[in-house]
Design an enzyme around this catalytic site. Structure first.
Site, PDB file in Angstrom:
ATOM      1  N   CYS B  86       0.835  -1.209   0.000  1.00  0.00           N
ATOM      2  CA  CYS B  86       0.000   0.000   0.000  1.00  0.00           C
ATOM      3  C   CYS B  86       0.875   1.267   0.000  1.00  0.00           C
ATOM      4  O   CYS B  86       1.511   1.547  -1.004  1.00  0.00           O
ATOM      5  CB  CYS B  86      -0.958  -0.067   1.181  1.00  0.00           C
ATOM      6  SG  CYS B  86      -2.377   1.003   1.013  1.00  0.00           S
ATOM      7  N   HIS B 194      -3.434  -5.820   1.165  1.00  0.00           N
ATOM      8  CA  HIS B 194      -2.737  -6.014   2.446  1.00  0.00           C
ATOM      9  C   HIS B 194      -2.635  -7.484   2.824  1.00  0.00           C
ATOM     10  O   HIS B 194      -3.551  -8.018   3.459  1.00  0.00           O
ATOM     11  CB  HIS B 194      -3.499  -5.269   3.555  1.00  0.00           C
ATOM     12  CG  HIS B 194      -3.354  -3.795   3.488  1.00  0.00           C
ATOM     13  ND1 HIS B 194      -2.363  -3.108   4.157  1.00  0.00           N
ATOM     14  CD2 HIS B 194      -4.065  -2.864   2.822  1.00  0.00           C
ATOM     15  CE1 HIS B 194      -2.475  -1.808   3.904  1.00  0.00           C
ATOM     16  NE2 HIS B 194      -3.501  -1.621   3.100  1.00  0.00           N
ATOM     17  N   GLU B 196      -0.872  -8.771   5.131  1.00  0.00           N
ATOM     18  CA  GLU B 196      -0.764  -8.921   6.598  1.00  0.00           C
ATOM     19  C   GLU B 196      -2.132  -8.958   7.274  1.00  0.00           C
ATOM     20  O   GLU B 196      -2.242  -9.338   8.420  1.00  0.00           O
ATOM     21  CB  GLU B 196       0.120  -7.806   7.177  1.00  0.00           C
ATOM     22  CG  GLU B 196      -0.536  -6.449   7.366  1.00  0.00           C
ATOM     23  CD  GLU B 196      -0.661  -5.612   6.084  1.00  0.00           C
ATOM     24  OE1 GLU B 196      -0.443  -6.173   4.990  1.00  0.00           O
ATOM     25  OE2 GLU B 196      -0.998  -4.421   6.189  1.00  0.00           O
TER      26      GLU B 196
END
Lengths: 85, 218
Positions: B86, B194, B196
């Site tokens: 990002c 994302h 994560e």
């Protein structure tokens, strides 16, 4: 040393879509503005800079604009330079 | 070997990445302050999401000048793995490590969603756990994720097989549905989604875990 005052205008390159400009244009139409065929949004950056001469000032501003103020992948820039007396 | 997670003023996914790499995957990780320059103990570096330096001027434009990033260029040249997520992807393009730029979403909205993506290259290690063309699900959260580059650069990315993942349904107007790209060498991946945030089935899937796993070689 002389003092120079510059205004750097940063705009999206013509080939890059400007959604904020498009949204503002739609609002302008709703306001009843007639004949508006283009509205694109950019940035204006005002700086004062000390330099030996105009050429030196331009060189510094070119470096600043190319490397930091504008991203050449998507943006163009131009400058207006004035000597402050 | 350890994973370094860069912390800029304004990063806000640094702890999420740590949770994922150290917590979910058990891979040694440490935070890396933006003023540090010693990367000698690191095998991989993550540039996390967030709003580095308030995203003033342009996303990633000021972060580019952080001391840690001068060391990052040497790290990349030496073959070290770098993942930009990002805002991290935006920083990598501003640095010129990856081509193109990330611009305002075409609908002007900040999009927060979980979206289907297609794995479109198996060239690099990053997606080795997936099949070519596999559909994966990852969260996105960005206002400026519309990947933009000129036609020559796009052609080069295609020729180099550097377009790693593409949106199945383009949410932001990215050229050629690009969601993530790699450099030619393959050690750098920049992506808007994302990974994560997709490391535990309880919070919506584990597709991200498989990407983060490839930060450290086995």
């Amino acid at each position: 040393m002389s003092k120079f005052r510059a205004r750097i205008l940063v705009s999206l390159r013509p080939s890059v879509l400007d959604p904020a400009g498009e949204a503002t244009k739609t609002a302008a139409n709703q306001l009843g503005i007639k004949g508006l065929s283009k509205l694109r949004i950019g940035k204006s950056i005002d700086i004062d800079i000390d330099a030996l001469n105009e050429e030196e000032a331009k060189k510094q501003i070119e470096l600043l604009s190319d490397r930091l103020l504008a991203n050449p992948v998507i943006e163009d820039w131009s400058m207006e330079l004035l000597q402050v007396v | 070997m350890t994973i370094g997670i860069v912390v800029f003023p304004g990063s806000n996914c640094d702890r999420d990445v740590y949770w994922a790499t150290e917590g979910c995957l058990g891979m040694p990780s440490r935070f890396l302050w933006h003023e540090s320059t010693d990367l000698s103990d690191l095998e991989a570096i993550v540039l996390p999401g967030g709003f580095s330096y308030g995203d003033y001027l342009r996303c990633g434009a000021i972060a580019r000048f952080a001391p840690v990033l001068s060391s990052l260029i040497e790290f990349v040249n030496g073959g070290g793995k770098v993942l930009g997520i990002c805002n991290g992807f935006q920083i990598l393009t501003e640095l010129g490590i990856l081509p193109g730029a990330l611009t305002r979403n075409n609908n002007l909205h900040f999009i927060c969603d979980t979206v289907p993506l297609i794995v479109s290259s198996k060239r690099t290690e990053w997606f080795k756990s997936f099949e070519f063309g596999e559909r994966i699900l990852l969260p996105i959260a960005h206002g400026e994720g519309r990947f933009q580059c000129d036609p020559d650069v796009l052609k080069r990315l295609q020729d180099d097989d550097s377009i790693a993942i593409r949106y199945n349904e383009n949410p932001n107007g990215s050229i050629f549905d690009v969601a993530g790209i790699t450099n030619k060498k393959g050690n750098v991946l920049g992506m808007m989604p994302h990974p994560e945030r997709a490391c535990d089935n309880k919070i919506g899937g584990v597709d991200g875990k498989l990407i983060l796993q490839s930060l450290l070689s086995k």
